[in-house]
Design a protein around this motif. Structure first.
Motif, mmCIF file in Angstrom:
data_model
loop_
_atom_site.group_PDB
_atom_site.id
_atom_site.type_symbol
_atom_site.label_atom_id
_atom_site.label_comp_id
_atom_site.label_asym_id
_atom_site.label_seq_id
_atom_site.Cartn_x
_atom_site.Cartn_y
_atom_site.Cartn_z
ATOM 1 N N GLU A 31 -21.309 -26.700 -0.477
ATOM 2 C CA GLU A 31 -21.675 -26.900 0.923
ATOM 3 C C GLU A 31 -20.814 -27.941 1.625
ATOM 4 O O GLU A 31 -20.596 -27.856 2.835
ATOM 5 N N ARG A 32 -20.299 -28.932 0.898
ATOM 6 C CA ARG A 32 -19.523 -30.009 1.522
ATOM 7 C C ARG A 32 -18.043 -29.705 1.566
ATOM 8 O O ARG A 32 -17.258 -30.501 2.086
ATOM 9 N N GLY A 33 -17.624 -28.564 1.047
ATOM 10 C CA GLY A 33 -16.228 -28.203 1.119
ATOM 11 C C GLY A 33 -15.414 -28.747 -0.039
ATOM 12 O O GLY A 33 -15.945 -29.355 -0.975
ATOM 13 N N PRO A 34 -14.097 -28.547 -0.020
ATOM 14 C CA PRO A 34 -13.226 -28.997 -1.116
ATOM 15 C C PRO A 34 -13.332 -30.496 -1.324
ATOM 16 O O PRO A 34 -13.332 -31.274 -0.368
ATOM 17 N N ALA A 35 -13.387 -30.906 -2.599
ATOM 18 C CA ALA A 35 -13.546 -32.318 -2.920
ATOM 19 C C ALA A 35 -12.246 -32.977 -3.345
ATOM 20 O O ALA A 35 -12.134 -34.199 -3.309
ATOM 21 N N ASP A 36 -11.257 -32.185 -3.746
ATOM 22 C CA ASP A 36 -10.041 -32.758 -4.300
ATOM 23 C C ASP A 36 -8.850 -31.919 -3.892
ATOM 24 O O ASP A 36 -8.983 -30.730 -3.579
ATOM 25 N N LEU A 37 -7.685 -32.547 -3.903
ATOM 26 C CA LEU A 37 -6.456 -31.821 -3.637
ATOM 27 C C LEU A 37 -6.217 -30.801 -4.742
ATOM 28 O O LEU A 37 -6.517 -31.056 -5.911
ATOM 29 N N ASP A 38 -5.665 -29.680 -4.373
ATOM 30 C CA ASP A 38 -5.421 -28.608 -5.327
ATOM 31 C C ASP A 38 -3.932 -28.533 -5.629
ATOM 32 O O ASP A 38 -3.115 -28.381 -4.719
ATOM 33 N N GLY A 39 -3.587 -28.623 -6.913
ATOM 34 C CA GLY A 39 -2.205 -28.455 -7.318
ATOM 35 C C GLY A 39 -1.454 -29.774 -7.421
ATOM 36 O O GLY A 39 -1.910 -30.831 -6.981
ATOM 37 N N ASP A 40 -0.271 -29.685 -8.025
ATOM 38 C CA ASP A 40 0.610 -30.842 -8.168
ATOM 39 C C ASP A 40 2.046 -30.345 -8.064
ATOM 40 O O ASP A 40 2.597 -29.865 -9.051
ATOM 41 N N PRO A 41 2.642 -30.363 -6.875
ATOM 42 C CA PRO A 41 2.105 -31.027 -5.693
ATOM 43 C C PRO A 41 1.027 -30.199 -4.987
ATOM 44 O O PRO A 41 0.998 -28.967 -5.104
ATOM 45 N N ALA A 42 0.190 -30.924 -4.243
ATOM 46 C CA ALA A 42 -0.789 -30.279 -3.379
ATOM 47 C C ALA A 42 -0.072 -29.879 -2.093
ATOM 48 O O ALA A 42 0.445 -30.737 -1.376
ATOM 49 N N LEU A 43 -0.043 -28.582 -1.836
ATOM 50 C CA LEU A 43 0.765 -28.083 -0.727
ATOM 51 C C LEU A 43 0.086 -28.305 0.617
ATOM 52 O O LEU A 43 -1.136 -28.212 0.742
ATOM 53 N N VAL A 44 0.917 -28.589 1.625
ATOM 54 C CA VAL A 44 0.452 -28.761 2.997
ATOM 55 C C VAL A 44 0.894 -27.545 3.812
ATOM 56 O O VAL A 44 1.461 -26.594 3.289
ATOM 57 N N THR A 45 0.631 -27.584 5.119
ATOM 58 C CA THR A 45 1.020 -26.493 6.002
ATOM 59 C C THR A 45 2.037 -26.997 7.020
ATOM 60 O O THR A 45 2.542 -28.117 6.936
ATOM 61 N N ASP A 46 2.280 -26.147 8.016
ATOM 62 C CA ASP A 46 3.205 -26.527 9.086
ATOM 63 C C ASP A 46 2.722 -27.747 9.861
ATOM 64 O O ASP A 46 3.534 -28.441 10.493
ATOM 65 N N ASP A 47 1.439 -28.051 9.815
ATOM 66 C CA ASP A 47 0.938 -29.239 10.518
ATOM 67 C C ASP A 47 1.648 -30.496 10.025
ATOM 68 O O ASP A 47 2.173 -31.293 10.817
ATOM 69 N N THR A 48 1.662 -30.685 8.717
ATOM 70 C CA THR A 48 2.321 -31.851 8.147
ATOM 71 C C THR A 48 3.831 -31.745 8.271
ATOM 72 O O THR A 48 4.517 -32.747 8.558
ATOM 73 N N GLN A 49 4.372 -30.566 8.055
ATOM 74 C CA GLN A 49 5.823 -30.390 8.165
ATOM 75 C C GLN A 49 6.321 -30.819 9.545
ATOM 76 O O GLN A 49 7.334 -31.514 9.671
ATOM 77 N N MET A 50 5.603 -30.413 10.584
ATOM 78 C CA MET A 50 6.049 -30.742 11.939
ATOM 79 C C MET A 50 5.746 -32.196 12.306
ATOM 80 O O MET A 50 6.499 -32.815 13.069
ATOM 81 N N ALA A 51 4.673 -32.760 11.756
ATOM 82 C CA ALA A 51 4.416 -34.185 11.968
ATOM 83 C C ALA A 51 5.543 -35.016 11.359
ATOM 84 O O ALA A 51 5.976 -36.024 11.934
ATOM 85 N N ILE A 52 6.022 -34.610 10.204
ATOM 86 C CA ILE A 52 7.156 -35.300 9.582
ATOM 87 C C ILE A 52 8.402 -35.155 10.446
ATOM 88 O O ILE A 52 9.170 -36.113 10.636
ATOM 89 N N ALA A 53 8.631 -33.956 10.992
ATOM 90 C CA ALA A 53 9.778 -33.753 11.877
ATOM 91 C C ALA A 53 9.717 -34.684 13.081
ATOM 92 O O ALA A 53 10.728 -35.300 13.463
ATOM 93 N N CYS A 58 -3.196 -25.754 19.152
ATOM 94 C CA CYS A 58 -3.300 -27.071 18.519
ATOM 95 C C CYS A 58 -1.982 -27.535 17.925
ATOM 96 O O CYS A 58 -1.853 -28.702 17.550
ATOM 97 N N GLY A 59 -0.965 -26.649 17.854
ATOM 98 C CA GLY A 59 0.354 -27.100 17.437
ATOM 99 C C GLY A 59 0.906 -28.186 18.333
ATOM 100 O O GLY A 59 1.798 -28.936 17.924
ATOM 101 N N ALA A 60 0.388 -28.298 19.546
ATOM 102 C CA ALA A 60 0.835 -29.353 20.451
ATOM 103 C C ALA A 60 0.481 -30.741 19.938
ATOM 104 O O ALA A 60 1.263 -31.689 20.074
ATOM 105 N N ASN A 61 -0.707 -30.874 19.348
ATOM 106 C CA ASN A 61 -1.174 -32.221 19.001
ATOM 107 C C ASN A 61 -1.416 -32.450 17.523
ATOM 108 O O ASN A 61 -1.657 -33.579 17.107
ATOM 109 N N MET A 62 -1.306 -31.435 16.693
ATOM 110 C CA MET A 62 -1.486 -31.657 15.252
ATOM 111 C C MET A 62 -0.386 -32.550 14.688
ATOM 112 O O MET A 62 -0.554 -33.164 13.635
ATOM 113 N N ARG A 63 0.751 -32.620 15.392
ATOM 114 C CA ARG A 63 1.948 -33.302 14.880
ATOM 115 C C ARG A 63 2.258 -34.612 15.591
ATOM 116 O O ARG A 63 3.272 -35.249 15.303
ATOM 117 N N VAL A 64 1.414 -35.038 16.522
ATOM 118 C CA VAL A 64 1.772 -36.127 17.428
ATOM 119 C C VAL A 64 1.459 -37.510 16.882
ATOM 120 O O VAL A 64 1.895 -38.520 17.438
#
Length: 335
Positions: A38-60, A128-134
């Protein structure tokens, strides 16, 4: 007392939220509960734990800002080509395979083709791509409020030309800045509402140029006011959700699914403000949502990290998250 390392907390926090929310993005609440509880994922999955374009573009956004701040003065003429190059590099990267948004892809293709950004941007999109990376714009040191506002809107406008995407991005950046400066989270909704009223007819022409010129718009003030008004409306819904104080139900129920910028801001804020001193629970709440869960949890993680700093996140996550070196470079430069 050791430094809180709020910039690192923000950068890693947004990536943690992104990674935690990525597996749930297109699932219903029932599907999430069956798979993760009910509370959703508790831990990162994988090593490395993969992110999406949100983090990729925030890094950019962040890496371009690092380059720009090393070559003052910080101006739109300086940062625009840097952001263009970073966005095109992201577009062409073989790692750009994380279900990126159509608006970002379309606009970045226009940037890659050499179009002026006011022609490349998708004028009607407030995704939301406008502000996910700001968040990096909120963290960048030494900027005046006017410069931070103009820069946060410009990085959004390169791909998302709708005024609400611009206003929501500015509010996201200022929320990060205020939290990193020590603002009490309880005061954040009122501060954001005041910002909406103060900035309602302020158009940053030096940063946005002629973006406002489109059918139905008689002046730049008319254009930008629409964005601030839509953000004010969603802040009303945020107040309603906070008054209810429901920490167990779908956070999208009142503030929205987060596919558009103002709803991503409000729902990300809701998840953070329901758990202001429990950052892992805040991003779990964002991940356990019926909407754009990676972007919602990403924003919640940025807010939580700005408030509590790097030390508030679970031990071991920083060694497992994808792009840890880039996140550490940006955060370490500004801690």
């Amino acid at each position: 007392m050791p430094a809180m390392r709020r910039a690192s907390g923000t950068m890693f926090g947004l990536a943690y939220g992104d990674a935690l929310g990525a597996p749930t993005e297109f699932l219903t609440m029932k599907q999430i509960a069956r798979r993760f509880g009910e509370r959703g994922p508790a831990d990162l999955d994988g090593d490395p734990a993969l992110v999406t374009d949100d983090t990729q573009m925030a890094i950019a956004v962040g890496l371009a800002l690092l380059d720009a701040l090393e070559n003052p003065p910080f101006t739109p003429d300086l940062i625009t080509p840097m952001w263009r190059r970073r966005f095109v590099d992201w577009l062409d990267s073989p790692e750009n395979n994380r279900a990126p948004g159509n608006t970002c892809l379309k606009a970045c293709r226009g940037l890659a083709a050499g179009k002026p950004w006011v022609e490349a941007t998708v004028a009607g999109s407030k995704g939301c791509g406008a502000n996910m990376r700001v968040a990096p714009v909120g963290l960048a040191p030494g900027l005046s409020d006017e410069t931070r506002a103009g820069a946060s809107q410009l990085q959004a406008a390169l791909t998302h030309g709708h005024p609400t995407g611009l206003a929501a991005s500015e509010l996201t950046a200022f929320a990060v800045r205020w939290l990193a400066d020590g603002m009490d989270p309880a005061g954040l909704p009122a501060a954001l509402r005041a910002r909406c009223h103060e900035q309602r007819t302020v158009y940053h022409g030096d940063w946005l140029g002629e973006l406002w010129q489109r059918p139905g718009m008689d002046a730049p003030e008319t254009f930008i006011a629409r964005g601030w008004d839509e953000c004010l409306a969603v802040l009303d819904r945020l107040d309603e959700a906070l008054a209810a104080g429901d920490r167990t139900s779908d956070p999208c129920a009142v503030t929205g699914a987060g596919w558009v910028a103002e709803e991503a801001l409000a729902t990300g804020l809701l998840c953070f403000l329901l758990f202001p001193d429990e950052p892992a629970e805040a991003i779990r709440r964002g991940a356990a949502s019926s909407g754009d869960s990676d972007s919602i949890a990403c924003l919640a993680g940025a807010f939580a990290g700005a408030h509590l700093g790097m030390g508030a996140w679970p031990d071991g996550w920083s060694a497992r998250i994808e792009y840890a070196a880039d996140l550490a470079r940006i955060g370490g430069a500004w801690d």
